[in-house]
Design an enzyme around this catalytic site. Structure first.
Site, short mmCIF file in Angstrom:
data_model
loop_
_atom_site.label_atom_id
_atom_site.label_comp_id
_atom_site.label_asym_id
_atom_site.label_seq_id
_atom_site.Cartn_x
_atom_site.Cartn_y
_atom_site.Cartn_z
N GLU A 250 0.82 -1.21 0.00
CA GLU A 250 0.00 0.00 0.00
C GLU A 250 0.86 1.26 0.00
O GLU A 250 0.48 2.28 -0.60
CB GLU A 250 -0.95 0.00 1.20
N HIS A 253 1.74 2.37 -3.35
CA HIS A 253 0.66 3.07 -4.05
C HIS A 253 0.65 4.56 -3.72
O HIS A 253 -0.10 5.31 -4.35
CB HIS A 253 -0.69 2.45 -3.69
N HIS A 259 -0.53 -1.18 -11.27
CA HIS A 259 0.42 -2.26 -11.05
C HIS A 259 1.33 -2.41 -12.27
O HIS A 259 1.32 -3.45 -12.95
CB HIS A 259 -0.32 -3.58 -10.79
#
Length: 303
Positions: A250, A253, A259
Site C-alpha cells: 500500500e 501506491h 500495477h
C-alpha cells in the site's frame, strides 16, 4: 498485495496526548436505517462528536456526513434531541454515554463523491508540499527530528464496533513503530494521514472459484490506508508479517496507482528495506489466496 488464494472506529490520535486505555469507554448505540445498521460503538471519554462523524465517514463513505443529523432516542434531561457536525463538533461523547442515536445523512452522487475525492487529494498534497518546504529550511539535526514526526502515520484508528478494538490498535501501533516501516517511510518521505482497520466483511467476493479478499486499500495516495487485520471470524487476527507486507504494498501506491513495472520495482524495494531492518527474526510470510488491489483512488482486482 498478496497472491490470490482460492477459496466503524475508536479514533486515536497517535501522539502522547492519547487518552488512557484504562478509562471506561463511552458506549453509544448507532442506528443508520439506509444501511440497516444498529450496533454499539465504543469511544474514549475524551472523544468528541467530531470523532464520531469522522468514524461514520470512514464506515459509510457514500454519505455526506457534514450535513448529518443525529437524533437522540429517549431524550434525557440536559441533552438536546438533535445533534449536528456544525453545532456540536466539540461536544464530548461522554455526555452521550449509554444513549442511542438515530443517524440521518444525505447520500452523495457519484460526481459529488469524485469531486470531493479530488479536492481532498489536492488538499492533502498541498499540505505535504508545505511540510517539505518547511523541512528544507531546517538544520540537519532539526530535520532528523522533524522526519520522525513528519514521515509517519499521523492517526491510528481501529474500528469501534468490532470486539477487542484495543488489540487492533496495538497492531496498528506495532506497524507504526516497526523499525523497517519507519526507515522506509523516512527514506521515501511517506506521510500517511490515517492508518486504519478494514472491516473483515468488506471488500470480499465469492465466485464458483472460491472467495477472494482485498487485504488493503490506499485512498488518495496516502491520505488513508486500510488494512485487513482480522480473520473472517472477527475474533482472530492475521499474521503480523502478512499484514506488514500488505502495508509495504500500500505504501508503494503512494507513488504509483497502477500495477506497472515501476510500481512492482518500488514495492519490492520497500519490502527489502523493511525485511533488512527486522533484526528480531528473518521469518517467512505465510502464503494466502488473498490479495491487494492496485488503485489510485479505486479498488480493483489483481489476477
Amino acid at each position: 498485495m498478496e497472491p490470490r488464494e482460492p477459496t466503524p472506529p475508536r479514533d486515536v490520535e497517535s501522539d502522547t496526548s492519547s487518552p488512557s486505555h484504562h478509562e471506561p469507554p463511552v458506549q453509544i448505540t448507532l442506528k443508520f436505517p439506509p444501511e440497516k445498521h444498529m450496533q454499539k460503538w465504543e469511544f474514549y471519554p475524551t472523544d468528541t462528536f467530531e470523532h464520531l462523524i469522522l468514524s461514520l465517514s470512514l464506515e459509510f463513505p457514500s454519505y455526506d456526513w457534514s450535513r448529518a443529523k443525529a437524533l437522540l432516542e429517549k431524550r434525557q434531561p440536559g441533552l438536546k434531541s438533535v445533534y449536528t457536525p456544525s453545532d456540536d463538533a466539540h461536544l464530548p461523547l461522554s455526555a452521550l454515554n449509554h444513549t442511542t442515536l438515530r443517524l440521518l445523512a444525505p447520500q452523495t452522487s457519484d460526481l459529488t463523491s469524485l469531486q470531493n475525492q479530488r479536492a481532498s487529494a489536492a488538499s492533502w498534497q498541498a499540505k505535504r508540499a508545505a511540510a517539505r518546504a518547511r523541512l528544507s529550511r531546517l538544520t540537519p539535526t532539526q530535520r532528523a527530528t522533524a522526519d520522525d514526526v513528519t514521515y509517519t502515520f499521523h492517526t491510528l484508528r481501529p474500528l469501534p464496533h468490532l470486539p477487542n478494538s484495543s488489540r487492533s490498535l496495538a497492531l496498528l501501533e506495532r506497524l507504526k513503530a516497526d523499525p523497517g516501516i519507519r526507515a522506509a517511510m523516512k527514506r521515501h518521505r511517506f506521510s500517511v494521514g490515517l492508518l486504519t482497520e478494514m472491516d473483515p466483511a468488506a471488500h470480499t467476493s465469492a465466485t464458483y472459484e472460491g472467495v477472494t479478499r482485498i487485504l488493503g486499500l490506499n485512498r488518495n495516495k496516502g491520505e488513508v490506508i486500510e488494512l485487513r487485520l482480522r480473520t473472517d471470524a472477527y475474533d482472530g487476527w492475521r499474521d503480523y508479517k502478512v499484514i506488514r507486507k500488505t502495508l509495504c504494498h500500500e505504501l508503494a501506491h503512494n507513488v504509483h496507482g497502477e500495477h506497472d513495472q515501476h510500481f512492482w520495482k518500488l514495492c519490492r524495494e520497500i519490502e527489502k528495506e523493511v525485511e533488512r531492518a527486522d533484526w528480531k527474526s528473518g521469518g517467512q510470510t505465510v502464503g494466502a489466496e488473498e490479495y491487494a488491489p492496485g488503485r489510485g483512488q479505486q479498488e480493483e482486482e489483481e489476477g
